[in-house]
Design a protein around this motif. Structure first.
Motif, mmCIF file in Angstrom:
data_model
loop_
_atom_site.group_PDB
_atom_site.id
_atom_site.type_symbol
_atom_site.label_atom_id
_atom_site.label_comp_id
_atom_site.label_asym_id
_atom_site.label_seq_id
_atom_site.Cartn_x
_atom_site.Cartn_y
_atom_site.Cartn_z
ATOM 1 N N TYR A 74 12.175 52.549 -4.945
ATOM 2 C CA TYR A 74 11.062 53.278 -5.574
ATOM 3 C C TYR A 74 10.049 53.696 -4.510
ATOM 4 C CZ TYR A 74 6.307 53.604 -7.324
ATOM 5 O OH TYR A 74 5.008 53.988 -7.523
ATOM 6 N N LYS A 75 9.639 52.755 -3.662
ATOM 7 C CA LYS A 75 8.640 53.037 -2.633
ATOM 8 C C LYS A 75 9.120 54.103 -1.655
ATOM 9 C CE LYS A 75 6.524 48.434 -2.775
ATOM 10 N NZ LYS A 75 6.330 47.157 -2.036
ATOM 11 N N GLU A 76 10.445 54.168 -1.449
ATOM 12 C CA GLU A 76 10.988 55.142 -0.504
ATOM 13 C C GLU A 76 11.336 56.469 -1.167
ATOM 14 O OE1 GLU A 76 14.161 53.260 1.643
ATOM 15 O OE2 GLU A 76 12.880 51.631 2.349
ATOM 16 N N GLY A 77 11.021 56.591 -2.453
ATOM 17 C CA GLY A 77 11.140 57.874 -3.122
ATOM 18 C C GLY A 77 12.498 58.212 -3.704
ATOM 19 N N TYR A 78 13.384 57.218 -3.818
ATOM 20 C CA TYR A 78 14.706 57.487 -4.386
ATOM 21 C C TYR A 78 14.675 57.531 -5.911
ATOM 22 C CZ TYR A 78 16.358 56.438 0.328
ATOM 23 O OH TYR A 78 16.557 56.452 1.686
ATOM 24 N N ILE A 79 13.779 56.754 -6.526
ATOM 25 C CA ILE A 79 13.658 56.713 -7.982
ATOM 26 C C ILE A 79 12.180 56.696 -8.359
ATOM 27 C CG2 ILE A 79 15.871 55.546 -8.397
ATOM 28 C CD1 ILE A 79 14.323 52.918 -8.678
ATOM 29 N N SER A 80 11.890 57.010 -9.629
ATOM 30 C CA SER A 80 10.523 56.976 -10.140
ATOM 31 C C SER A 80 10.154 55.545 -10.526
ATOM 32 C CB SER A 80 10.397 57.887 -11.354
ATOM 33 O OG SER A 80 11.157 57.379 -12.439
ATOM 34 N N ILE A 81 8.864 55.294 -10.736
ATOM 35 C CA ILE A 81 8.432 53.962 -11.167
ATOM 36 C C ILE A 81 9.000 53.641 -12.547
ATOM 37 C CG2 ILE A 81 6.272 54.851 -12.134
ATOM 38 C CD1 ILE A 81 6.922 51.364 -10.516
ATOM 39 N N PHE A 82 9.109 54.661 -13.395
ATOM 40 C CA PHE A 82 9.690 54.466 -14.727
ATOM 41 C C PHE A 82 11.148 54.020 -14.619
ATOM 42 C CE2 PHE A 82 11.889 56.318 -18.511
ATOM 43 C CZ PHE A 82 11.287 55.516 -19.476
ATOM 44 N N ARG A 83 11.914 54.703 -13.781
ATOM 45 C CA ARG A 83 13.322 54.338 -13.578
ATOM 46 C C ARG A 83 13.419 52.954 -12.942
ATOM 47 N NH1 ARG A 83 17.655 54.197 -15.806
ATOM 48 N NH2 ARG A 83 17.286 56.364 -16.453
ATOM 49 N N CYS A 84 12.519 52.641 -12.031
ATOM 50 C CA CYS A 84 12.495 51.328 -11.379
ATOM 51 C C CYS A 84 12.366 50.217 -12.423
ATOM 52 C CB CYS A 84 11.339 51.266 -10.381
ATOM 53 S SG CYS A 84 11.086 49.650 -9.621
ATOM 54 N N ILE A 85 11.413 50.367 -13.349
ATOM 55 C CA ILE A 85 11.182 49.355 -14.382
ATOM 56 C C ILE A 85 12.391 49.251 -15.309
ATOM 57 C CG2 ILE A 85 9.767 48.767 -16.383
ATOM 58 C CD1 ILE A 85 7.407 50.101 -14.856
ATOM 59 N N LEU A 86 12.932 50.397 -15.703
ATOM 60 C CA LEU A 86 14.115 50.383 -16.574
ATOM 61 C C LEU A 86 15.293 49.693 -15.887
ATOM 62 C CD1 LEU A 86 14.177 53.922 -18.260
ATOM 63 C CD2 LEU A 86 13.629 51.726 -19.318
ATOM 64 N N ASN A 87 15.510 50.006 -14.600
ATOM 65 C CA ASN A 87 16.619 49.394 -13.866
ATOM 66 C C ASN A 87 16.466 47.886 -13.788
ATOM 67 O OD1 ASN A 87 17.776 51.878 -13.443
ATOM 68 N ND2 ASN A 87 17.228 52.027 -11.279
ATOM 69 N N ILE A 88 15.246 47.418 -13.521
ATOM 70 C CA ILE A 88 15.011 45.982 -13.428
ATOM 71 C C ILE A 88 15.306 45.315 -14.773
ATOM 72 C CG2 ILE A 88 13.209 44.218 -13.188
ATOM 73 C CD1 ILE A 88 11.973 45.994 -11.002
ATOM 74 N N PHE A 89 14.880 45.960 -15.860
ATOM 75 C CA PHE A 89 15.098 45.377 -17.189
ATOM 76 C C PHE A 89 16.578 45.355 -17.553
ATOM 77 C CE2 PHE A 89 15.608 45.831 -21.798
ATOM 78 C CZ PHE A 89 14.969 44.672 -22.222
ATOM 79 N N PHE A 90 17.238 46.507 -17.432
ATOM 80 C CA PHE A 90 18.627 46.614 -17.882
ATOM 81 C C PHE A 90 19.627 45.987 -16.911
ATOM 82 C CE2 PHE A 90 16.811 50.094 -20.485
ATOM 83 C CZ PHE A 90 17.252 49.665 -21.731
ATOM 84 N N ARG A 91 19.287 45.953 -15.624
ATOM 85 C CA ARG A 91 20.202 45.361 -14.641
ATOM 86 C C ARG A 91 19.880 43.897 -14.387
ATOM 87 N NH1 ARG A 91 22.991 48.595 -11.002
ATOM 88 N NH2 ARG A 91 22.458 47.152 -9.326
ATOM 89 N N GLY A 92 18.586 43.541 -14.490
ATOM 90 C CA GLY A 92 18.178 42.183 -14.162
ATOM 91 C C GLY A 92 18.338 41.189 -15.296
ATOM 92 N N THR A 93 17.957 41.587 -16.507
ATOM 93 C CA THR A 93 17.979 40.665 -17.656
ATOM 94 C C THR A 93 19.356 40.050 -17.916
ATOM 95 O OG1 THR A 93 16.160 41.901 -18.686
ATOM 96 C CG2 THR A 93 17.443 40.425 -20.101
ATOM 97 N N PRO A 94 20.446 40.861 -17.932
ATOM 98 C CA PRO A 94 21.762 40.265 -18.207
ATOM 99 C C PRO A 94 22.180 39.208 -17.192
ATOM 100 C CG PRO A 94 21.840 42.652 -18.447
ATOM 101 C CD PRO A 94 20.526 42.324 -17.807
ATOM 102 N N ARG A 95 21.636 39.263 -15.991
ATOM 103 C CA ARG A 95 22.048 38.316 -14.947
ATOM 104 C C ARG A 95 21.497 36.907 -15.189
ATOM 105 N NH1 ARG A 95 24.491 41.669 -11.444
ATOM 106 N NH2 ARG A 95 23.678 43.799 -11.246
ATOM 107 N N LEU A 96 20.587 36.779 -16.143
ATOM 108 C CA LEU A 96 20.052 35.464 -16.496
ATOM 109 C C LEU A 96 20.823 34.832 -17.652
ATOM 110 C CD1 LEU A 96 16.237 36.315 -16.305
ATOM 111 C CD2 LEU A 96 17.629 35.151 -14.578
#
Length: 271
Positions: A233-255
Motif C-alpha cells: 500500500y505504502k509503495e503504491g501498488y494497492i489502495s488503502i481500501f484494498r489493503c484493508i480488504l486483503n488483510i480481512f479476507f486473506r488474514g482472518t482465515p489463517r486464524l
C-alpha cells in the motif's frame, strides 16, 4: 537455452527433493545449467540426494553451480544470490518439493519464442496430497488480467515460472519479504509494465501436505500478511481500501483451525 534455479531449505524432505530432481532430468528440454542454493547445513541423507543429482547431471552434460549457506538466509536472499550466478537469460524456477511435467520447459520456451515481448511465463498447476483428490490451481492468462488479479492475490504459480533474468534484475530482483518473495517481485515488474503470460496447461504438480497448511496458518503468518499488505500500500501498488480488504479476507482465515483453512484453500483455488 535456460538455467534452472532452485533454493533448497535445509529441512526439506529427501524423498521430495529426489522426486523434484528426477522431474527436472526427465524434461524433454533439459536445462543448460543448474544453480542450486543450499540454504542451511544439510543432513547426510539430503546431501546424498544432492550429490546423486549432480552425478546424473554430469552424465547429461549439465553443469551444476552450488551456493552454500552455513546459516539459512531465507528464500528471497537465496534466490537473488543464485540469480547472479545464472549464465543464461531464461531462468526457470524449480521448487524442491514439486514435480515438473516432462514437457514443462519445452512448452514454456516455445511460448517465449512466439511472444518475445513477454518477460515472465507461468502455468496452471495441479495441487496434490497423496491419497486425496488433486485440484487445479488456475491463474489469469493474459497480462492485463494478471495485473488486475495481482491487487488481491498472487497472479503467478511461482513454481511454474520462467523469466528473463535481465528484466528481473532491472527491478532489483528478489527481496527479503518472507512468504511473499515471488509475489512482490511480480508486483514490481507489473508496475514497470513488463509483460506477463500464463499458459492454460497444468505443467507442475504441487505437493500440498499437512505442513503446507500449518505454514500458512497462525498469528505469525497473519502478522507477515499485514506487514506485506501495508508495504505494498505504502509503495503504491494497492489502495488503502484494498489493503484493508486483503488483510480481512486473506488474514482472518489463517486464524481458523487447520482443517477449515484447508477447506477454504481448496474452494478458493478451484475457482
Amino acid at each position: 537455452m535456460y538455467t534452472g534455479l532452485m533454493s533448497i531449505f535445509f529441512k526439506e524432505k529427501p524423498g521430495n527433493l529426489n522426486e523434484s530432481f528426477t522431474s527436472i532430468l526427465n524434461q524433454t528440454l533439459l536445462p543448460n545449467e543448474m544453480v542450486l542454493i543450499k540454504d542451511g547445513v544439510f543432513g547426510d541423507e539430503l546431501d546424498r540426494v544432492l550429490k546423486n543429482f549432480v552425478f546424473n547431471c554430469a552424465k547429461k552434460n549439465i553443469p551444476v553451480k552450488i551456493i552454500k549457506h552455513n546459516i539459512s538466509k531465507g528464500l528471497g536472499l537465496s534466490l537473488n544470490e543464485g540469480l547472479r550466478r545464472c549464465s543464461y537469460n531464461y531462468v526457470a524456477r524449480f521448487d524442491s518439493d514439486d514435480i515438473n511435467l516432462t514437457n514443462r520447459m519445452q512448452r514454456t520456451i516455445k511460448a517465449f519464442d512466439i511472444r518475445d515481448d513477454v518477460s515472465v511465463i507461468g502455468t496452471n498447476v495441479e495441487e496434490f496430497n497423496p491419497g486425496n483428490k488433486s485440484i487445479k490451481k488456475k491463474v489469469p492468462l493474459r497480462s492485463n488480467e494478471i495485473l488486475k488479479f495481482s491487487r488481491f492475490r498472487n497472479p503467478m504459480n511461482h513454481m511454474s515460472v520462467t523469466f528473463k533474468k535481465d528484466d528481473v534484475e532491472a527491478v532489483g530482483g528478489y527481496e527479503d519479504v518472507p512468504y511473499f518473495e515471488d509475489y512482490y517481485l511480480w508486483l514490481k515488474m507489473l508496475k514497470k509494465s513488463y509483460q506477463f503470460l500464463n499458459l492454460d496447461d497444468i505443467l507442475v504438480s504441487v505437493r500440498v501436505d499437512d505442513d503446507f497448511y500449518h505454514r500458512r496458518g497462525g498469528i505469525q503468518y497473519v502478522k507477515k500478511e499485514c506487514k506485506f499488505q501495508f508495504k505494498i500500500y505504502k509503495e503504491g501498488y494497492i489502495s488503502i481500501f484494498r489493503c484493508i480488504l486483503n488483510i480481512f479476507f486473506r488474514g482472518t482465515p489463517r486464524l481458523l483451525p487447520k482443517t477449515i483453512l484447508a477447506f477454504i484453500y481448496k474452494v478458493v483455488r478451484s475457482n
